[in-house]
Design a protein around this motif. Structure first.
Motif, PDB file in Angstrom:
ATOM      1  N   MET A 137       0.823  -1.207   0.000  1.00  0.00           N
ATOM      2  CA  MET A 137       0.000   0.000   0.000  1.00  0.00           C
ATOM      3  C   MET A 137       0.859   1.261   0.000  1.00  0.00           C
ATOM      4  O   MET A 137       0.579   2.202  -0.750  1.00  0.00           O
ATOM      5  N   TRP A 157      10.625   6.355   3.085  1.00  0.00           N
ATOM      6  CA  TRP A 157      11.481   5.613   4.025  1.00  0.00           C
ATOM      7  C   TRP A 157      10.889   4.237   4.233  1.00  0.00           C
ATOM      8  O   TRP A 157       9.663   4.073   4.314  1.00  0.00           O
ATOM      9  N   SER A 194      13.473  -1.901   5.778  1.00  0.00           N
ATOM     10  CA  SER A 194      14.476  -2.712   5.091  1.00  0.00           C
ATOM     11  C   SER A 194      14.724  -2.161   3.693  1.00  0.00           C
ATOM     12  O   SER A 194      13.850  -1.528   3.091  1.00  0.00           O
TER      13      SER A 194
HETATM   14  N1  LIG Z   1      -2.772  -3.930   1.048  1.00  0.00           N
HETATM   15  C1  LIG Z   1      -4.037  -3.569   1.127  1.00  0.00           C
HETATM   16  O1  LIG Z   1      -4.885  -3.971   0.312  1.00  0.00           O
HETATM   17  C2  LIG Z   1      -4.473  -2.603   2.197  1.00  0.00           C
HETATM   18  C3  LIG Z   1      -5.754  -2.013   2.104  1.00  0.00           C
HETATM   19  C4  LIG Z   1      -6.166  -1.097   3.068  1.00  0.00           C
HETATM   20  C5  LIG Z   1      -5.331  -0.787   4.130  1.00  0.00           C
HETATM   21  N2  LIG Z   1      -4.094  -1.384   4.218  1.00  0.00           N
HETATM   22  C6  LIG Z   1      -3.255  -1.045   5.395  1.00  0.00           C
HETATM   23  O2  LIG Z   1      -2.034  -0.481   4.978  1.00  0.00           O
HETATM   24  C7  LIG Z   1      -1.009  -0.834   5.915  1.00  0.00           C
HETATM   25  C8  LIG Z   1       0.160  -1.449   5.158  1.00  0.00           C
HETATM   26  O3  LIG Z   1      -0.326  -2.591   4.447  1.00  0.00           O
HETATM   27  P1  LIG Z   1       0.508  -3.249   3.257  1.00  0.00           P
HETATM   28  O4  LIG Z   1      -0.452  -4.093   2.489  1.00  0.00           O
HETATM   29  O5  LIG Z   1       1.308  -2.220   2.569  1.00  0.00           O
HETATM   30  O6  LIG Z   1       1.476  -4.217   4.104  1.00  0.00           O
HETATM   31  P2  LIG Z   1       2.880  -4.831   3.673  1.00  0.00           P
HETATM   32  O7  LIG Z   1       3.003  -4.938   2.194  1.00  0.00           O
HETATM   33  O8  LIG Z   1       3.037  -6.070   4.492  1.00  0.00           O
HETATM   34  O9  LIG Z   1       3.932  -3.729   4.189  1.00  0.00           O
HETATM   35  C9  LIG Z   1       4.146  -3.565   5.567  1.00  0.00           C
HETATM   36  C10 LIG Z   1       5.032  -2.367   5.784  1.00  0.00           C
HETATM   37  O10 LIG Z   1       5.245  -2.234   7.212  1.00  0.00           O
HETATM   38  C11 LIG Z   1       6.667  -2.193   7.438  1.00  0.00           C
HETATM   39  N3  LIG Z   1       7.019  -2.767   8.733  1.00  0.00           N
HETATM   40  C12 LIG Z   1       6.628  -3.959   9.250  1.00  0.00           C
HETATM   41  N4  LIG Z   1       7.189  -4.135  10.476  1.00  0.00           N
HETATM   42  C13 LIG Z   1       7.955  -3.037  10.701  1.00  0.00           C
HETATM   43  C14 LIG Z   1       8.771  -2.633  11.787  1.00  0.00           C
HETATM   44  N5  LIG Z   1       8.921  -3.382  12.889  1.00  0.00           N
HETATM   45  N6  LIG Z   1       9.398  -1.431  11.708  1.00  0.00           N
HETATM   46  C15 LIG Z   1       9.249  -0.639  10.611  1.00  0.00           C
HETATM   47  N7  LIG Z   1       8.492  -0.975   9.531  1.00  0.00           N
HETATM   48  C16 LIG Z   1       7.846  -2.167   9.595  1.00  0.00           C
HETATM   49  C17 LIG Z   1       7.257  -3.011   6.310  1.00  0.00           C
HETATM   50  O11 LIG Z   1       8.630  -2.724   6.190  1.00  0.00           O
HETATM   51  P3  LIG Z   1       9.664  -3.858   5.663  1.00  0.00           P
HETATM   52  O12 LIG Z   1       9.644  -3.768   4.165  1.00  0.00           O
HETATM   53  O13 LIG Z   1      10.944  -3.454   6.288  1.00  0.00           O
HETATM   54  O14 LIG Z   1       9.164  -5.183   6.182  1.00  0.00           O
HETATM   55  C18 LIG Z   1       6.402  -2.494   5.131  1.00  0.00           C
HETATM   56  O15 LIG Z   1       6.850  -1.228   4.731  1.00  0.00           O
HETATM   57  C19 LIG Z   1      -1.632  -1.818   6.919  1.00  0.00           C
HETATM   58  O16 LIG Z   1      -1.994  -1.135   8.100  1.00  0.00           O
HETATM   59  C20 LIG Z   1      -2.870  -2.317   6.181  1.00  0.00           C
HETATM   60  O17 LIG Z   1      -3.907  -2.742   7.038  1.00  0.00           O
HETATM   61  C21 LIG Z   1      -3.652  -2.265   3.280  1.00  0.00           C
END
Ligand SMILES: NC(=O)c1ccc[n+]([C@@H]2O[C@H](COP(=O)([O-])OP(=O)(O)OC[C@H]3O[C@@H](n4cnc5c(N)ncnc54)[C@H](OP(=O)(O)O)[C@@H]3O)[C@@H](O)[C@H]2O)c1
Length: 274
Positions: A15, A33, A36
């Motif tokens: 996202m 930012w 990783s």
């Molecule tokens: N994807 C969707 O369809 C969707 C829809 C609506 C809302 N959202 C919301 O958007 C947010 C992100 O979702 P996403 O789908 O983008 O998830 P994702 O692809 O799993 O990405 C997770 C992000 O969080 C970071 N992260 C995880 N643990 C961390 C830590 N300890 N310290 C710093 N950074 C950390 C990861 O960094 P690394 O790369 O370093 O692991 C990555 O940038 C969530 O809250 C989700 O509920 C997502």
């Protein structure tokens, strides 16, 4: 035309990357930012080595997996925080309080879309608290829900709850018809038609939960409890997991045993509200 604000995006997951791309598309100067280094830098953005470097922008958008990983990163160096990380209403309210105490302008939002929809009108961005929606327009259609910063998270989880219930019911149904060799492609058109009918009942059901007048001449809870017993039994007969139908059966049956047997299904909310 005024100069566009500089924006940072924290988190380059599925996202966060889509958000950064949309901001670049709207002509913002974007810094990104990510914890990783393995995630690619979206074209047209500048990579920050630390969150502090990213906090120099006018607006900081966070999109990390959870509040637990986000909270330790936040400092009062941030000018405006647009929080798009998913959380509970209480987590959102606590972050709003933290922002107020630290002189950070705060917008709490949730994304009702998948990354592929970001930057299109079909992506609805619900937000609450501060009415100034800043950069949210770059991501989709912003909808302000009210002054309470927890409202966006509240609506988000309520809406996702509806979605997950439908998905859970659909997957259970696929497994059940699949036990007779029926392919998803054959069953799904009937399921989507049926869902369209089911959603027509929602406005009336919602109104009834407010009036709390559960008299019905359509379908009594008694008959629905019987139906859920049959559904649970049919799944068991086929050796399938019965967690979902059993849980619904048990909830509905509790409402029945508390005097709602002749009432409409809407009366189950009395059991949930307890
Ligand atoms: N994807 C969707 O369809 C969707 C829809 C609506 C809302 N959202 C919301 O958007 C947010 C992100 O979702 P996403 O789908 O983008 O998830 P994702 O692809 O799993 O990405 C997770 C992000 O969080 C970071 N992260 C995880 N643990 C961390 C830590 N300890 N310290 C710093 N950074 C950390 C990861 O960094 P690394 O790369 O370093 O692991 C990555 O940038 C969530 O809250 C989700 O509920 C997502």
């Amino acid at each position: 035309m005024g100069i566009k604000k500089t924006v940072s995006v924290l988190g380059l997951g599925r996202m966060g990357s889509a958000l950064a791309n949309a901001l670049v598309g709207e002509g913002y100067e974007v810094t990104v930012w990510n914890r990783s280094g393995d995630k690619p830098t979206p074209a047209g953005t500048k990579r920050a080595a630390t969150p502090q470097e990213a906090f120099k922008s006018d607006v900081v958008v966070t999109c990390l997996s959870t509040y637990d990983v986000q909270q330790p990163l936040l400092t009062n160096e941030i000018k405006t925080l647009v929080n798009l990380t998913s959380g509970t209403p209480e987590q959102a309210r606590a972050t709003a309080q933290w922002a107020k105490a630290n002189g950070v302008e705060y917008v709490d939002g949730v994304i009702m879309a998948v990354p592929q929809q970001i930057g299109t009108a079909s992506a609805r961005i619900l937000f609450s608290g501060n009415e100034n929606h800043h950069v949210l327009q770059a991501f989709g259609e912003p909808v302000h829900l009210g002054e309470d910063a927890g409202l966006a998270a509240l609506y988000d989880l309520a809406l996702l709850g509806v979605m997950w219930s439908v998905f859970g019911g659909y997957l259970q149904a696929l497994a059940l018809v699949g036990s007779a060799g029926i392919a998803p492609g054959k069953f799904t058109p009937l399921a989507t038609d049926w869902l369209a009918t089911v959603t027509t009942f929602l406005p009336e059901m919602g109104a009834v939960t407010q009036s709390r007048n559960y008299e019905t001449d359509v379908s009594a809870l008694d008959i629905n409890v019987s139906g859920l017993r049959l559904l649970t039994e049919a799944n068991r007969e086929q050796g399938l997991d019965t967690t979902v139908p059993q849980a619904l059966h048990d909830l509905f049956e509790r409402a029945q045993s508390n005097g709602h047997g002749a009432h409409s299904i809407a009366s189950v909310i009395e059991e949930i509200r307890k």
